[in-house]
Design a protein around this motif. Structure first.
Motif, short mmCIF file in Angstrom:
data_model
loop_
_atom_site.label_atom_id
_atom_site.label_comp_id
_atom_site.label_asym_id
_atom_site.label_seq_id
_atom_site.Cartn_x
_atom_site.Cartn_y
_atom_site.Cartn_z
N ASP A 114 102.35 23.04 42.46
CA ASP A 114 100.90 23.02 42.15
C ASP A 114 99.98 24.02 43.04
O ASP A 114 99.20 24.65 42.33
CB ASP A 114 100.17 21.78 42.30
N GLU A 115 100.37 24.16 44.29
CA GLU A 115 99.52 24.92 44.92
C GLU A 115 99.77 26.38 44.62
O GLU A 115 98.83 27.21 44.84
CB GLU A 115 99.94 24.69 46.65
N ILE A 116 100.91 26.74 44.54
CA ILE A 116 101.41 28.22 43.80
C ILE A 116 100.64 28.45 42.63
O ILE A 116 100.00 29.62 42.58
CB ILE A 116 102.92 28.38 43.79
N ARG A 117 100.53 27.66 41.79
CA ARG A 117 99.84 27.69 40.36
C ARG A 117 98.46 28.00 40.77
O ARG A 117 97.67 28.98 40.11
CB ARG A 117 99.85 26.70 39.47
N GLU A 118 97.87 27.25 41.67
CA GLU A 118 96.40 27.27 42.27
C GLU A 118 96.13 28.49 42.75
O GLU A 118 95.10 29.43 42.51
CB GLU A 118 95.77 26.29 43.04
N LEU A 119 97.08 29.06 43.68
CA LEU A 119 96.73 30.26 44.34
C LEU A 119 96.86 31.48 43.43
O LEU A 119 96.19 32.44 43.42
CB LEU A 119 97.90 30.47 45.44
N THR A 120 97.88 31.35 42.41
CA THR A 120 98.15 32.37 41.42
C THR A 120 96.69 32.72 40.53
O THR A 120 96.31 33.72 40.34
CB THR A 120 99.43 32.42 40.73
N ALA A 121 96.18 31.45 40.02
CA ALA A 121 95.12 31.49 39.24
C ALA A 121 93.74 32.00 40.01
O ALA A 121 93.03 33.03 39.45
CB ALA A 121 94.66 30.37 38.85
N GLY A 122 93.79 31.69 41.22
CA GLY A 122 92.64 32.36 42.19
C GLY A 122 92.67 33.58 42.24
O GLY A 122 91.85 34.39 42.15
N LEU A 123 94.05 33.94 42.54
CA LEU A 123 94.18 35.62 42.72
C LEU A 123 94.16 36.33 41.38
O LEU A 123 93.41 37.54 41.44
CB LEU A 123 95.83 35.90 43.22
N ARG A 124 94.48 35.80 40.26
CA ARG A 124 94.23 36.43 38.98
C ARG A 124 92.58 36.45 38.99
O ARG A 124 92.27 37.69 38.49
CB ARG A 124 94.83 35.76 37.92
N ALA A 125 91.91 35.58 39.18
CA ALA A 125 90.40 35.68 39.00
C ALA A 125 89.84 36.72 39.99
O ALA A 125 89.15 37.46 39.45
CB ALA A 125 89.82 34.39 39.36
N GLU A 126 90.53 37.02 41.51
CA GLU A 126 89.81 37.88 42.17
C GLU A 126 90.25 39.16 41.60
O GLU A 126 89.27 40.11 41.77
CB GLU A 126 90.42 37.50 43.49
N LYS A 127 91.32 39.47 41.16
CA LYS A 127 91.65 40.70 40.89
C LYS A 127 90.74 41.21 39.57
O LYS A 127 90.51 42.40 39.28
CB LYS A 127 93.17 40.58 40.29
N ALA A 128 90.45 40.22 38.60
CA ALA A 128 89.75 40.78 37.47
C ALA A 128 88.08 41.08 38.23
O ALA A 128 87.67 41.87 37.61
CB ALA A 128 89.60 39.37 36.65
N VAL A 163 87.56 42.17 41.07
CA VAL A 163 87.58 43.41 41.57
C VAL A 163 87.60 44.56 40.62
O VAL A 163 87.02 45.74 40.71
CB VAL A 163 88.88 43.58 42.66
N GLU A 164 88.46 44.42 39.53
CA GLU A 164 88.30 45.63 38.29
C GLU A 164 86.86 45.56 37.72
O GLU A 164 86.50 46.66 37.51
CB GLU A 164 89.36 44.85 37.46
N GLN A 165 86.44 44.47 37.74
CA GLN A 165 84.93 44.44 37.32
C GLN A 165 84.02 45.28 38.01
O GLN A 165 83.21 46.08 37.61
CB GLN A 165 84.35 42.87 36.94
N LEU A 166 84.16 44.94 39.19
CA LEU A 166 83.33 45.64 40.52
C LEU A 166 83.64 47.49 40.29
O LEU A 166 82.63 48.05 40.34
CB LEU A 166 83.46 45.35 41.65
N GLN A 167 84.73 47.51 40.04
CA GLN A 167 85.20 48.88 40.00
C GLN A 167 84.65 49.67 38.61
O GLN A 167 84.15 51.04 38.81
CB GLN A 167 86.70 49.27 39.89
N ARG A 168 84.76 49.06 37.84
CA ARG A 168 84.22 49.49 36.36
C ARG A 168 82.50 49.65 36.64
O ARG A 168 82.25 50.71 36.32
CB ARG A 168 84.37 48.66 35.23
N GLN A 169 81.96 48.76 37.31
CA GLN A 169 80.45 48.79 37.47
C GLN A 169 80.24 49.75 38.32
O GLN A 169 79.37 50.68 38.19
CB GLN A 169 79.88 47.56 38.09
N LEU A 170 80.97 50.21 39.38
CA LEU A 170 80.74 51.35 40.32
C LEU A 170 81.00 52.70 39.53
O LEU A 170 80.26 53.56 39.77
CB LEU A 170 81.78 51.28 41.37
#
Length: 59
Positions: A20-34, A36-43
């Motif tokens: 369960d913890e791995i799934r939560e961390l993976t989801a959080g990491l996926r959200a953070e990655k998205a 960062v990608e959004q910020l890169q596009r804005q930049l």
């Protein structure tokens, strides 16, 4: 025998909690990655517009 079963049950519960913890961390990491990608596009967009504005002002 009951002791072994109890240990097995505890081990399984720990494994389920870790999964369960791995799934939560993976989801959080996926959200953070998205994010960062959004910020890169804005930049990139902002930098592209700044270069265009500079070229217009330089004329």
């Amino acid at each position: 025998m009951q002791n072994v079963q109890a240990q097995l049950k505890q081990s399984l519960m720990r494994v389920y909690q870790q999964e369960d913890e791995i799934r939560e961390l993976t989801a959080g990491l996926r959200a953070e990655k998205a994010y960062v990608e959004q910020l890169q596009r804005q930049l990139e967009f902002t930098q592209g517009n700044s270069e265009k504005d500079f070229l217009i002002l330089a004329k």
